[in-house]
Scaffold this motif. Structure first.
Motif, PDB file in Angstrom:
ATOM      1  N   ALA A 140      -1.609   8.662   2.936  1.00 43.12           N
ATOM      2  CA  ALA A 140      -1.956   7.697   4.004  1.00 43.12           C
ATOM      3  C   ALA A 140      -3.027   8.608   4.874  1.00 43.12           C
ATOM      4  O   ALA A 140      -4.085   8.201   5.314  1.00 43.12           O
ATOM      5  N   ILE A 141      -2.700  10.085   4.969  1.00 44.74           N
ATOM      6  CA  ILE A 141      -3.536  10.846   5.802  1.00 44.74           C
ATOM      7  C   ILE A 141      -4.835  11.272   4.998  1.00 44.74           C
ATOM      8  O   ILE A 141      -6.108  11.207   5.457  1.00 44.74           O
ATOM      9  N   LYS A 190       0.894  -1.126   0.071  1.00 46.73           N
ATOM     10  CA  LYS A 190      -0.141  -0.116   0.134  1.00 46.73           C
ATOM     11  C   LYS A 190       0.774   1.340   0.113  1.00 46.73           C
ATOM     12  O   LYS A 190       1.908   1.280   0.418  1.00 46.73           O
ATOM     13  N   HIS A 191       0.462   2.285  -0.612  1.00 45.71           N
ATOM     14  CA  HIS A 191       0.988   3.647  -0.596  1.00 45.71           C
ATOM     15  C   HIS A 191       2.354   3.526  -1.080  1.00 45.71           C
ATOM     16  O   HIS A 191       3.325   4.045  -0.482  1.00 45.71           O
ATOM     17  N   GLU A 247      -6.161   6.517   6.679  1.00 48.91           N
ATOM     18  CA  GLU A 247      -5.568   5.319   6.989  1.00 48.91           C
ATOM     19  C   GLU A 247      -5.319   5.495   8.458  1.00 48.91           C
ATOM     20  O   GLU A 247      -5.158   6.552   9.085  1.00 48.91           O
ATOM     21  N   SER A 248      -5.368   4.425   9.452  1.00 49.57           N
ATOM     22  CA  SER A 248      -5.429   4.560  10.820  1.00 49.57           C
ATOM     23  C   SER A 248      -3.871   3.983  11.116  1.00 49.57           C
ATOM     24  O   SER A 248      -3.365   4.317  12.094  1.00 49.57           O
ATOM     25  N   GLN A 249      -3.336   3.331  10.139  1.00 44.14           N
ATOM     26  CA  GLN A 249      -1.825   3.016  10.339  1.00 44.14           C
ATOM     27  C   GLN A 249      -1.282   3.209   9.315  1.00 44.14           C
ATOM     28  O   GLN A 249      -1.744   3.277   8.181  1.00 44.14           O
ATOM     29  N   SER A 250       0.175   3.532   9.333  1.00 43.52           N
ATOM     30  CA  SER A 250       1.376   3.500   8.403  1.00 43.52           C
ATOM     31  C   SER A 250       2.346   2.608   9.092  1.00 43.52           C
ATOM     32  O   SER A 250       2.335   1.963   9.822  1.00 43.52           O
ATOM     33  N   GLY A 251       3.685   3.061   8.490  1.00 39.91           N
ATOM     34  CA  GLY A 251       4.824   2.439   9.023  1.00 39.91           C
ATOM     35  C   GLY A 251       5.779   2.402   8.100  1.00 39.91           C
ATOM     36  O   GLY A 251       6.122   3.184   6.893  1.00 39.91           O
ATOM     37  N   GLU A 256     -10.367  18.475   5.857  1.00 38.63           N
ATOM     38  CA  GLU A 256      -9.501  18.513   7.027  1.00 38.63           C
ATOM     39  C   GLU A 256      -8.276  17.565   6.736  1.00 38.63           C
ATOM     40  O   GLU A 256      -7.039  17.919   7.077  1.00 38.63           O
ATOM     41  N   ARG A 257      -8.410  16.370   6.179  1.00 34.35           N
ATOM     42  CA  ARG A 257      -7.396  15.734   5.732  1.00 34.35           C
ATOM     43  C   ARG A 257      -6.365  16.266   4.826  1.00 34.35           C
ATOM     44  O   ARG A 257      -5.187  16.051   4.911  1.00 34.35           O
TER      45      ARG A 257
END
Length: 235
Positions: free
Chosen positions: A106-107, A96-97, A111-115, A203-204
């Motif tokens: 991601a924002i 992903k991404h 998304e609630s998670q990235s990494g 907002e995102r």
């Protein structure tokens, strides 16, 4: 660890359209020197024949790990050193991404998670098999800049485990192409707020673009102004 080569900010500004802050490349060199490492400077990138001849061929490293690298490493570079493992640290949970700035996408997509994902460099961008992933949570007020800092810290913490996995000979896992997504570079026009869009999307957009591009508004068809300027003038 044999040496450190910092991506030249001048080249990064060319690659990213001038959207790179001023970070003196000498800072990385000073850290490397304090640690007794070779601080490599003065080359045009990994694809530079002089760099390959004078640095890679001389050091003969087992692994080349790139991170925040604004240059696409050519297949000819990878095949010229078949004994070297070229790895990339990409700041998303691949597949992903993929792409140049996954913090923004991601924002903006909620998304609630990235990494971060450590994967083998191949001809296709961000598509090589993955040796290791490390996740980070995306806070409700996360900005692109704060997420990039979280990912950088996660990457640093992950290096010892990555090296242990490589030493143990653990093979990488192929990426699932059915789950792949790619998002290219963000431009100013991508950060103009359209009032017909849902409030959460607006907002995102504001959060995701910070600090690289200021989100803008159009007032009465006039040239866009930054959200900050709009607040100062009208709110």
């Amino acid at each position: 660890l044999l040496g450190v080569y910092g991506w030249d900010d001048r080249l990064a500004k060319q690659a990213l359209g001038g959207l790179v802050g001023s970070r003196p490349r000498s800072a990385l060199a000073r850290v490397a020197i304090r640690q007794g490492l070779l601080a490599v400077t003065g080359y045009e990138g990994l694809n530079d024949p002089a760099f390959q001849r004078e640095v890679l061929a001389t050091l003969n490293p087992d692994i080349v790990l790139v991170a925040s690298w604004g240059e696409i490493v050519r297949p000819s570079t990878l095949t010229s050193f078949p004994k070297v493992r070229f790895l990339n640290c990409h700041p998303s949970l691949l597949p992903k991404h993929r792409g140049i700035n996954p913090y923004v996408s991601a924002i903006r997509l909620g998304e609630s998670q990235s990494g971060v994902s450590f994967h083998r460099l191949e001809a296709a961008i961000d598509a090589g098999p993955v040796y290791m992933r490390q996740s980070v949570d995306i806070a409700p007020d996360e900005t692109g800049g704060s997420l990039s800092e979280k990912c950088a810290m996660a990457a640093g913490r992950s290096i010892p485990e990555l090296m242990a996995r490589l030493a143990d000979g653990r093979p990488p896992c192929p990426q699932d192409e059915s789950q792949a997504s790619y998002y290219g570079q963000s431009f100013v026009e991508d950060c103009i707020l359209r009032w017909e869009h849902p409030p959460l999307e607006l907002e995102r957009t504001v959060r995701g673009s910070q600090p690289w591009i200021a989100a803008m508004v159009v007032l009465n068809g006039r040239y866009p102004m930054t959200v900050r300027g709009f607040r100062q003038r009208f709110l």
